[in-house]
Design a protein around this motif. Structure first.
Motif, PDB file in Angstrom:
ATOM      1  N   ASP A  47     -10.306  10.268  -6.721  1.00  0.00           N
ATOM      2  CA  ASP A  47      -9.817  11.100  -5.613  1.00  0.00           C
ATOM      3  C   ASP A  47     -10.637  10.846  -4.347  1.00  0.00           C
ATOM      4  O   ASP A  47     -10.079  10.788  -3.233  1.00  0.00           O
ATOM      5  N   GLU A  48     -11.942  10.689  -4.489  1.00  0.00           N
ATOM      6  CA  GLU A  48     -12.787  10.445  -3.323  1.00  0.00           C
ATOM      7  C   GLU A  48     -12.523   9.064  -2.723  1.00  0.00           C
ATOM      8  O   GLU A  48     -12.605   8.880  -1.499  1.00  0.00           O
ATOM      9  N   ALA A  49     -12.198   8.095  -3.575  1.00  0.00           N
ATOM     10  CA  ALA A  49     -11.826   6.769  -3.068  1.00  0.00           C
ATOM     11  C   ALA A  49     -10.527   6.854  -2.267  1.00  0.00           C
ATOM     12  O   ALA A  49     -10.372   6.184  -1.239  1.00  0.00           O
ATOM     13  N   VAL A  50      -9.588   7.688  -2.728  1.00  0.00           N
ATOM     14  CA  VAL A  50      -8.349   7.903  -1.976  1.00  0.00           C
ATOM     15  C   VAL A  50      -8.672   8.527  -0.620  1.00  0.00           C
ATOM     16  O   VAL A  50      -8.071   8.171   0.408  1.00  0.00           O
ATOM     17  N   ASP A  51      -9.623   9.456  -0.591  1.00  0.00           N
ATOM     18  CA  ASP A  51     -10.036  10.069   0.676  1.00  0.00           C
ATOM     19  C   ASP A  51     -10.610   9.018   1.627  1.00  0.00           C
ATOM     20  O   ASP A  51     -10.362   9.064   2.843  1.00  0.00           O
ATOM     21  N   LEU A  52     -11.371   8.059   1.100  1.00  0.00           N
ATOM     22  CA  LEU A  52     -11.899   6.977   1.944  1.00  0.00           C
ATOM     23  C   LEU A  52     -10.772   6.125   2.499  1.00  0.00           C
ATOM     24  O   LEU A  52     -10.824   5.675   3.649  1.00  0.00           O
ATOM     25  N   LYS A  53      -9.746   5.911   1.683  1.00  0.00           N
ATOM     26  CA  LYS A  53      -8.568   5.167   2.150  1.00  0.00           C
ATOM     27  C   LYS A  53      -7.902   5.902   3.309  1.00  0.00           C
ATOM     28  O   LYS A  53      -7.561   5.308   4.342  1.00  0.00           O
ATOM     29  N   ARG A  54      -7.739   7.207   3.170  1.00  0.00           N
ATOM     30  CA  ARG A  54      -7.111   8.010   4.225  1.00  0.00           C
ATOM     31  C   ARG A  54      -7.961   8.007   5.497  1.00  0.00           C
ATOM     32  O   ARG A  54      -7.429   8.140   6.602  1.00  0.00           O
ATOM     33  N   ALA A  55      -9.266   7.883   5.327  1.00  0.00           N
ATOM     34  CA  ALA A  55     -10.175   7.886   6.475  1.00  0.00           C
ATOM     35  C   ALA A  55     -10.282   6.517   7.131  1.00  0.00           C
ATOM     36  O   ALA A  55     -11.038   6.350   8.097  1.00  0.00           O
ATOM     37  N   GLY A  56      -9.544   5.526   6.617  1.00  0.00           N
ATOM     38  CA  GLY A  56      -9.539   4.202   7.220  1.00  0.00           C
ATOM     39  C   GLY A  56     -10.692   3.307   6.820  1.00  0.00           C
ATOM     40  O   GLY A  56     -10.944   2.299   7.488  1.00  0.00           O
ATOM     41  N   ARG A  57     -11.371   3.641   5.725  1.00  0.00           N
ATOM     42  CA  ARG A  57     -12.520   2.844   5.308  1.00  0.00           C
ATOM     43  C   ARG A  57     -12.120   1.541   4.619  1.00  0.00           C
ATOM     44  O   ARG A  57     -12.890   0.581   4.608  1.00  0.00           O
ATOM     45  N   PHE A  58     -10.944   1.497   4.009  1.00  0.00           N
ATOM     46  CA  PHE A  58     -10.502   0.280   3.323  1.00  0.00           C
ATOM     47  C   PHE A  58      -9.809  -0.653   4.311  1.00  0.00           C
ATOM     48  O   PHE A  58      -9.144  -0.210   5.240  1.00  0.00           O
ATOM     49  N   ALA A  59      -9.977  -1.956   4.075  1.00  0.00           N
ATOM     50  CA  ALA A  59      -9.345  -2.965   4.925  1.00  0.00           C
ATOM     51  C   ALA A  59      -8.988  -4.180   4.075  1.00  0.00           C
ATOM     52  O   ALA A  59      -9.627  -4.442   3.050  1.00  0.00           O
ATOM     53  N   PRO A  60      -7.962  -4.939   4.484  1.00  0.00           N
ATOM     54  CA  PRO A  60      -7.632  -6.178   3.763  1.00  0.00           C
ATOM     55  C   PRO A  60      -8.820  -7.139   3.779  1.00  0.00           C
ATOM     56  O   PRO A  60      -9.608  -7.147   4.727  1.00  0.00           O
ATOM     57  N   PRO A  61      -8.955  -7.959   2.725  1.00  0.00           N
ATOM     58  CA  PRO A  61     -10.096  -8.875   2.650  1.00  0.00           C
ATOM     59  C   PRO A  61      -9.878 -10.145   3.470  1.00  0.00           C
ATOM     60  O   PRO A  61      -8.741 -10.608   3.604  1.00  0.00           O
TER      61      PRO A  61
END
Length: 205
Positions: A47-61
């Protein structure tokens, strides 16, 4: 203990864990572990990883690093996690527990590293969203190149912590012309420690 597990972390620790890790890594180049954490911790970390996704922390490699992470079918997006002991940590307490667990396991590879003359320092923890890579073009900056060089080029061991919630398959292909590839079914709560300097690794989820 399930047949596909080499080590149950809830039952093994300390010097025995170091010895069993060294044995597995020396014998076959990888080790499969059950993390031993409660299901609510794993669900909370997801769930916290999903929150990071919503916060824009994930990006394509960047294209250049895909094969060094988990391959084109397992490296959809990446996010560098904050070190668990850093002041002002805010990634989430369940993710902090997982990061601490990974650091403990990293420290437990010391006997193997000593036995095989491997020297190095742990890198930052990288969160990976599975699935096929997109067509988005990501340019590497000079700072990015420096970080990835230190992470991938010098890598001897890779620790993969599967948070799920889905299942998948990890393919390990020895870097020689004689050995067959090994496929490991993956699921939430599984950890794989592998020799990144001797095994190609790709994940499909």
């Amino acid at each position: 203990m399930r047949d596909d597990i080499d080590i149950q972390l809830s039952e093994v620790s300390g010097a025995l864990l170091e010895a069993e890790l060294s044995h597995c890594l020396g014998l076959k180049g990888y080790c499969v572990l059950d993390c031993g954490l409660d299901e609510d911790v794993l669900e909370g970390a997801t769930d916290e990883a999903v929150d990071l996704k919503r916060a824009g922390r994930f990006a394509p490699p960047p294209e250049q690093v895909i094969d060094g992470v988990l391959g084109p079918e397992g490296t959809r997006e990446l996010a560098w996690l904050t070190p668990h002991d850093e002041a002002g940590y805010a990634d989430g307490e369940h993710l902090r527990s997982v990061s601490k667990h990974l650091r403990m396991l990293s420290d437990s590879t010391r006997q193997f590293c000593s036995d095989f003359g491997i020297y190095g320092m742990p890198t930052r923890t990288l969160a990976v969203r599975g699935g096929e890579v997109t067509d988005e073009i990501v340019e590497l900056t000079e700072d990015d190149c420096t970080q990835w060089m230190g992470t991938l080029v010098e890598a001897k061991l890779m620790l993969i912590y599967f948070l799920g919630p889905g299942e998948g398959s990890l393919e390990l292909q020895p870097l020689d012309d004689e050995s067959w590839a090994v496929e490991i079914p993956t699921r939430r709560g599984m950890i794989v420690v592998l020799r990144a300097d001797t095994l190609l690794h790709r994940h499909v989820s």
